[in-house]
Design a protein around this motif. Sequence first.
Motif, short mmCIF file in Angstrom:
data_model
loop_
_atom_site.label_atom_id
_atom_site.label_comp_id
_atom_site.label_asym_id
_atom_site.label_seq_id
_atom_site.Cartn_x
_atom_site.Cartn_y
_atom_site.Cartn_z
N ASN A 1 106.13 58.09 52.15
CA ASN A 1 106.24 57.44 53.50
C ASN A 1 106.22 58.37 54.73
O ASN A 1 105.49 58.03 55.69
N ALA A 2 106.51 59.59 54.40
CA ALA A 2 106.52 60.84 55.52
C ALA A 2 105.03 61.03 55.85
O ALA A 2 104.51 61.29 57.13
N ILE A 3 104.26 60.81 54.84
CA ILE A 3 102.85 61.32 55.02
C ILE A 3 102.14 60.37 55.92
O ILE A 3 101.29 60.54 56.73
N GLU A 4 102.26 59.04 55.38
CA GLU A 4 101.63 57.73 56.38
C GLU A 4 102.41 57.76 57.77
O GLU A 4 101.53 57.42 58.81
N VAL A 5 103.67 58.05 57.94
CA VAL A 5 104.26 58.12 59.33
C VAL A 5 103.78 59.19 60.17
O VAL A 5 103.07 58.99 61.41
N PRO B 1 97.13 61.93 64.09
CA PRO B 1 95.74 61.50 63.31
C PRO B 1 94.97 62.71 63.05
O PRO B 1 94.34 62.81 62.05
N GLU B 2 95.00 63.61 64.11
CA GLU B 2 94.05 64.93 63.84
C GLU B 2 94.88 65.95 63.44
O GLU B 2 95.62 66.64 63.97
N ALA B 3 94.84 66.26 62.15
CA ALA B 3 95.76 67.30 61.55
C ALA B 3 94.97 68.60 61.68
O ALA B 3 94.11 69.00 60.89
N PRO C 1 116.83 68.06 68.15
CA PRO C 1 115.78 67.05 67.74
C PRO C 1 115.96 65.72 68.62
O PRO C 1 117.18 65.34 69.04
N LYS C 2 114.87 65.08 68.67
CA LYS C 2 114.74 64.03 69.77
C LYS C 2 114.74 62.41 68.68
O LYS C 2 114.12 61.91 68.47
N CYS C 3 116.15 62.58 68.23
CA CYS C 3 116.31 61.49 67.16
C CYS C 3 116.14 59.93 67.67
O CYS C 3 115.64 59.11 66.92
N ASP C 4 116.34 59.98 68.89
CA ASP C 4 116.13 58.51 69.36
C ASP C 4 114.61 58.18 69.52
O ASP C 4 114.42 56.68 69.48
N ILE C 5 113.72 58.88 69.39
CA ILE C 5 112.41 58.58 69.54
C ILE C 5 111.53 59.01 68.08
O ILE C 5 110.36 59.08 67.96
N CYS C 6 112.35 59.29 67.05
CA CYS C 6 111.89 59.96 65.84
C CYS C 6 111.46 58.92 64.82
O CYS C 6 111.84 57.78 64.60
N PRO C 7 109.76 58.86 64.54
CA PRO C 7 109.26 58.05 63.80
C PRO C 7 109.86 57.97 62.24
O PRO C 7 109.41 57.06 61.38
N MET C 8 110.36 59.04 61.84
CA MET C 8 110.97 59.24 60.57
C MET C 8 112.26 59.00 60.47
O MET C 8 113.15 59.46 59.61
N GLU C 9 112.90 58.51 61.36
CA GLU C 9 114.32 58.13 61.56
C GLU C 9 114.88 57.39 60.23
O GLU C 9 116.12 57.67 59.60
#
Length: 210
Positions: free
Chosen positions: A9-13, A19-21, A193-201
């Motif tokens: 799940n973390a990988i996909e998020v 996208p550019e790692a 940490p910016k938990c309010d905008i975290c995509p892995m919340e």
Amino acid sequence: MTKKERALNAIEVLKKEYPEAICSLNSSNPFELLVAVRLSAQCTDARVNLVTPALFEKYKTLDDYCNADVKDIEELIHSCGFYKSKATSIIDMAKGVRDRFGGVVPNNIDDLITLNGVGRKTANLIVGDVYGKESIVVDTHMIRIANRIGLVNEKDPKKIEFALKKIIPSEEGSDFCHRIVLFGRDICSARKPKCDICPMEYNCKKVGLK
């Protein structure tokens, strides 16, 4: 979720977010990357990238480093901190690559960690970025975030490396680590940490950290 499911799940998020790692350190060949990583110890990648252009311009070949005056390198890398030990290890690394590995930066962790100043973190970065092999770079970002999102419950870098290699697909490891660094800088910082905008919340909440 299992740890493997969390990892996938973390990988996909992170793929969607970054996208550019790409590696944050600038280099044009394997040995320059090795030098840049050595300089990054206790120093920001941004600072290293300010220092390396002059260093790489003056020292273009492995022999240039092998024959360098340590004082000259110290002067060029002074602002990276710990410049004396870093300068010494850069020259020793060059001699090791030249004398023991035929001038080619090794493609495996066991050989890489025999070079002065090279630990498992550096070795994993090299085998992943340069040779496309399985790798997990465990830096401070990875230690913090892998624990926060429930992939590990461990602080020892080597144990984290091996634990993550069991749940991160080998072809994803190198890019995942680069994305973790970007995520750690942008959102999941150590202090605020910016938990309010975290995509892995979702992952984070599931391990009870919020």
